[in-house]
Design a protein around this motif. Structure first.
Motif, PDB file in Angstrom:
ATOM      1  N   GLY A  32       6.796   2.310 -26.472  1.00 43.09           N
ATOM      2  CA  GLY A  32       7.108   1.074 -25.773  1.00 43.09           C
ATOM      3  C   GLY A  32       8.268   1.161 -24.810  1.00 43.09           C
ATOM      4  N   ARG A  33       8.849   2.345 -24.640  1.00 39.62           N
ATOM      5  CA  ARG A  33       9.999   2.503 -23.745  1.00 39.62           C
ATOM      6  C   ARG A  33       9.573   3.025 -22.381  1.00 39.62           C
ATOM      7  N   LEU A  34      10.441   2.797 -21.405  1.00 41.36           N
ATOM      8  CA  LEU A  34      10.188   3.231 -20.042  1.00 41.36           C
ATOM      9  C   LEU A  34      10.494   4.718 -19.898  1.00 41.36           C
ATOM     10  N   LYS A  35       9.556   5.461 -19.321  1.00 40.41           N
ATOM     11  CA  LYS A  35       9.710   6.899 -19.084  1.00 40.41           C
ATOM     12  C   LYS A  35       9.805   7.156 -17.578  1.00 40.41           C
ATOM     13  N   THR A  36      10.277   8.356 -17.225  1.00 39.80           N
ATOM     14  CA  THR A  36      10.538   8.670 -15.816  1.00 39.80           C
ATOM     15  C   THR A  36      10.062  10.072 -15.459  1.00 39.80           C
ATOM     16  N   LEU A  37       9.426  10.166 -14.294  1.00 41.28           N
ATOM     17  CA  LEU A  37       9.047  11.442 -13.686  1.00 41.28           C
ATOM     18  C   LEU A  37       9.604  11.416 -12.267  1.00 41.28           C
ATOM     19  N   ALA A  38      10.608  12.272 -11.979  1.00 39.48           N
ATOM     20  CA  ALA A  38      11.347  12.198 -10.717  1.00 39.48           C
ATOM     21  C   ALA A  38      10.848  13.234  -9.714  1.00 39.48           C
ATOM     22  N   PHE A  39      10.623  12.805  -8.461  1.00 48.06           N
ATOM     23  CA  PHE A  39      10.133  13.674  -7.391  1.00 48.06           C
ATOM     24  C   PHE A  39      11.100  13.628  -6.213  1.00 48.06           C
ATOM     25  N   PRO A  40      11.724  14.752  -5.853  1.00 50.66           N
ATOM     26  CA  PRO A  40      12.456  14.788  -4.585  1.00 50.66           C
ATOM     27  C   PRO A  40      11.444  14.723  -3.442  1.00 50.66           C
ATOM     28  N   ILE A  41      11.810  14.053  -2.395  1.00 58.00           N
ATOM     29  CA  ILE A  41      10.891  13.941  -1.248  1.00 58.00           C
ATOM     30  C   ILE A  41      11.054  15.184  -0.382  1.00 58.00           C
ATOM     31  N   ASN A  42      10.024  16.042  -0.383  1.00 59.29           N
ATOM     32  CA  ASN A  42      10.089  17.297   0.371  1.00 59.29           C
ATOM     33  C   ASN A  42       9.530  17.181   1.776  1.00 59.29           C
ATOM     34  N   SER A  43       8.578  16.288   1.961  1.00 54.72           N
ATOM     35  CA  SER A  43       7.930  16.114   3.268  1.00 54.72           C
ATOM     36  C   SER A  43       7.112  14.833   3.219  1.00 54.72           C
ATOM     37  N   ARG A  44       6.634  14.399   4.382  1.00 53.78           N
ATOM     38  CA  ARG A  44       5.784  13.213   4.422  1.00 53.78           C
ATOM     39  C   ARG A  44       4.499  13.446   3.621  1.00 53.78           C
ATOM     40  N   ASP A  45       3.891  14.629   3.800  1.00 55.87           N
ATOM     41  CA  ASP A  45       2.652  14.917   3.068  1.00 55.87           C
ATOM     42  C   ASP A  45       2.882  14.874   1.563  1.00 55.87           C
ATOM     43  N   THR A  68       0.853  -1.185   0.000  1.00 52.93           N
ATOM     44  CA  THR A  68       0.000   0.000   0.000  1.00 52.93           C
ATOM     45  C   THR A  68       0.892   1.239   0.000  1.00 52.93           C
ATOM     46  N   ALA A  69       0.287   2.404  -0.186  1.00 53.99           N
ATOM     47  CA  ALA A  69       1.065   3.639  -0.121  1.00 53.99           C
ATOM     48  C   ALA A  69       1.699   3.804   1.253  1.00 53.99           C
ATOM     49  N   ALA A  70       0.950   3.472   2.301  1.00 52.56           N
ATOM     50  CA  ALA A  70       1.493   3.581   3.663  1.00 52.56           C
ATOM     51  C   ALA A  70       2.696   2.660   3.847  1.00 52.56           C
ATOM     52  N   ASP A  71       2.624   1.468   3.260  1.00 52.03           N
ATOM     53  CA  ASP A  71       3.763   0.543   3.321  1.00 52.03           C
ATOM     54  C   ASP A  71       4.991   1.160   2.675  1.00 52.03           C
ATOM     55  N   LEU A  72       4.785   1.788   1.529  1.00 52.86           N
ATOM     56  CA  LEU A  72       5.924   2.351   0.803  1.00 52.86           C
ATOM     57  C   LEU A  72       6.530   3.529   1.547  1.00 52.86           C
ATOM     58  N   VAL A  73       5.702   4.322   2.227  1.00 52.94           N
ATOM     59  CA  VAL A  73       6.230   5.411   3.056  1.00 52.94           C
ATOM     60  C   VAL A  73       7.115   4.840   4.159  1.00 52.94           C
ATOM     61  N   ARG A  74       6.649   3.765   4.782  1.00 53.53           N
ATOM     62  CA  ARG A  74       7.434   3.140   5.856  1.00 53.53           C
ATOM     63  C   ARG A  74       8.748   2.592   5.312  1.00 53.53           C
ATOM     64  N   VAL A 102       2.281  12.047  -3.713  1.00 50.16           N
ATOM     65  CA  VAL A 102       2.852  11.472  -4.934  1.00 50.16           C
ATOM     66  C   VAL A 102       2.491   9.999  -5.053  1.00 50.16           C
ATOM     67  N   LEU A 103       2.599   9.268  -3.959  1.00 46.93           N
ATOM     68  CA  LEU A 103       2.381   7.825  -4.009  1.00 46.93           C
ATOM     69  C   LEU A 103       0.916   7.448  -4.199  1.00 46.93           C
ATOM     70  N   ILE A 104      -0.010   8.316  -3.771  1.00 48.75           N
ATOM     71  CA  ILE A 104      -1.430   7.995  -3.907  1.00 48.75           C
ATOM     72  C   ILE A 104      -2.040   8.649  -5.142  1.00 48.75           C
ATOM     73  N   ARG A 105      -1.810   9.948  -5.300  1.00 55.23           N
ATOM     74  CA  ARG A 105      -2.455  10.692  -6.382  1.00 55.23           C
ATOM     75  C   ARG A 105      -1.735  10.559  -7.714  1.00 55.23           C
ATOM     76  N   GLY A 106      -0.430  10.390  -7.660  1.00 54.91           N
ATOM     77  CA  GLY A 106       0.334  10.382  -8.897  1.00 54.91           C
ATOM     78  C   GLY A 106       0.490  11.787  -9.443  1.00 54.91           C
ATOM     79  N   GLU A 107       0.381  11.951 -10.760  1.00 53.72           N
ATOM     80  CA  GLU A 107       0.598  13.251 -11.384  1.00 53.72           C
ATOM     81  C   GLU A 107      -0.135  13.301 -12.720  1.00 53.72           C
ATOM     82  N   ARG A 108      -0.258  14.503 -13.284  1.00 53.75           N
ATOM     83  CA  ARG A 108      -0.778  14.632 -14.642  1.00 53.75           C
ATOM     84  C   ARG A 108       0.396  14.891 -15.583  1.00 53.75           C
TER      85      ARG A 108
END
Length: 491
Positions: free
Chosen positions: A48-61, A23-29, A66-72
């Motif tokens: 067909g190739r793998l793409k990347t969207l990188a997020f620095p972790i700024n805070s727990r919130d 779960t998202a909570a598991d991944l935070v832990r 990021v882990l639940i909502r994702g991004e557009r």
């Protein structure tokens, strides 16, 4: 739960639970305990190739968001869609999380799925196409299609003076005669830790020596999983092979044709049908009627499947060159002449005798794997394959084979045990496009393949054919070599 002491996935070990339950909570832990500083959202694009969207972790919130909502993201750039409706959502699939073995910062990577502005699965996203195909097959038959690929690739380097490479002598060769063994071992370690089930890796036949370079072929064989996961695993495997090779200063290619001489790179796909944890394609005498219907489905759709499995002009050079590349639309057991092969599986009647002979005096119980390991091998694809679409197409073909009352007769007629002429695979991108057009109704049924996606595949094949008619390439060495290089980094 107790975790196997051999479990290679560090997040599974930290959390004490299988990846399927993340779960998202598991991944935070896990991120906290492992001291990770970045999250990478990964997805498969229209190429067909793998793409990347990188997020620095700024805070727990921020991390939870990021882990639940994702991004557009800009879908028009990802899939070449209408720019007026370009914004789409990418949402993480928590069960796919793994530690990135290559980044500058310790990072958690998660594969994502695409959704449109209404929250519905984006119909032309690769992972949604194969997921829908698998769902329809399961709903109509009660069976799950499991698959895995045999991923072939060449490592390219300068010729070596010590223990030089011998042409066409690479099959399961050992170091120091085998070149690139360290690359293979590191790829295995990374993929295992990422949760990709593997069978083995080895040197392949294709050793090619040229004036200024040597090309040494390798293969990774994965383990059977549901087709949507199998497609993701192949994309991840290609990414890891490229990263490891680059770290060693080596070029790698999955191209279907790599030289005027020697074998190209195939992508054979093994599959089986499973219900309630048991294989449905085998009986007491080997492959059963369900297995034959599965084979018939693949053979009946084979010409159209090349549109997903053989996407560049050099794919059809590979067919023309032979070297165990299929041409006839037929099948056989154990032999390598057919488009579909039923490989040798462990025979419970002969296994005890072999084990006893190899290990005199042994009284160990011989384990019985479940499901039964027998597979059906489709030998059509190559390194240019759009793997998500190919596996989705195989699921569609499997459904037709299981439903068609004439499937058993077709399987009987197309067996290599029979005398006669067999229909041929397409010989060019243009023929492949024609074959897909002729069968598009089968792929569009049940909302599996959107019409616009099939249009794009057909248009891409026709454009490729206009740029390089295969008939001309076969007789023009310079043009052939130029097109081999143009399609060097496919897939």
């Amino acid at each position: 739960m107790a975790i196997d002491v051999f479990e290679p996935h560090p997040i599974v070990r930290v959390l004490g639970k299988p990846a399927a339950d993340f779960t998202a909570a598991d991944l935070v832990r896990a991120i906290e305990q492992l001291g990770l500083r970045q999250v990478n959202l990964r997805y498969v694009g229209g190429d067909g190739r793998l793409k990347t969207l990188a997020f620095p972790i700024n805070s727990r919130d921020h991390l939870v968001e990021v882990l639940i909502r994702g991004e557009r993201v800009d879908g028009s750039s990802v899939f070449a869609t209408d720019t007026a409706t370009s914004d789409v959502y990418v949402v993480p699939r928590h069960r796919t999380a793994f530690l990135n073995p290559f980044g500058e910062r310790p990072s958690l990577d998660v594969l994502c799925s695409f959704y449109d502005e209404t929250g519905k699965p984006l119909p032309y996203a690769r992972e949604q196409v194969v997921r829908r195909a698998a769902e329809v097959l399961a709903q109509e038959t009660g069976m799950t299609l499991e698959a895995f690929g045999e991923l072939e690739y060449y490592l390219v380097d300068e010729p070596e003076r010590i223990y030089p490479v011998e042409e066409e002598r690479g099959y399961q060769e050992s170091s120091p005669f085998s070149k690139g063994e360290r690359v293979r071992e590191q790829v295995l370690a990374h993929l295992s830790a990422m949760g990709v089930p593997l069978k083995y890796a080895h040197g392949e036949v294709g050793n090619i020596l040229e004036e200024d370079r040597q090309l040494v072929q390798h293969e990774i064989e994965l383990q059977p999983v549901p087709v949507d996961q199998a497609a993701d695993n192949l994309v991840l495997a290609k990414w890891v092979v490229r990263e490891v090779a680059a770290a060693h200063g080596l070029e790698v290619t999955f191209a279907p044709s790599v030289s005027g001489e020697g074998a190209g790179n195939g992508l054979h796909i093994h599959s089986r049908l499973v219900r309630d944890g048991a294989s449905t394609i085998v009986g007491g005498d080997g492959i059963n009627d369900i297995g034959r219907r599965l084979i018939a489905g693949y053979l009946s759709a084979a010409r159209a499947l090349t549109a997903f499995g053989n996407t560049v002009p050099t794919s059809y050079l590979r067919f023309a060159d032979g070297n165990e590349s299929p041409g006839d639309i037929c099948w056989g057991e154990k032999d390598r002449t057919g488009l579909v092969r039923v490989p040798l599986a462990w025979n419970g009647d002969v296994l005890p005798g072999m084990v006893a002979h190899a290990n005199p005096g042994s009284t160990e119980t011989i384990p019985e794997p479940a499901p039964h390991p027998q597979t059906v091998e489709l030998r059509l694809g190559d390194g240019s394959a759009d793997v998500h679409l190919l596996l989705a197409g195989m699921a569609v073909a499997a459904k037709r084979g299981l439903a068609d009352p004439d499937s058993l007769e077709l399987a009987e007629r197309l067996s290599t045990a029979k005398e006669g002429e067999f229909e041929q695979l397409p010989t060019s991108c243009a023929e492949s496009a024609d074959a897909l057009e002729a069968e598009r109704g089968m792929f569009e049924a049940d909302g599996v393949f959107p019409g616009a996606l099939l249009d794009a595949v057909v248009a891409g094949l026709r454009d490729a054919e206009e740029a390089a008619p295969v008939g001309e390439l076969a007789h023009d060495d310079a043009a052939r070599e130029e097109f081999i290089r143009r399609h060097w980094h496919v897939g």
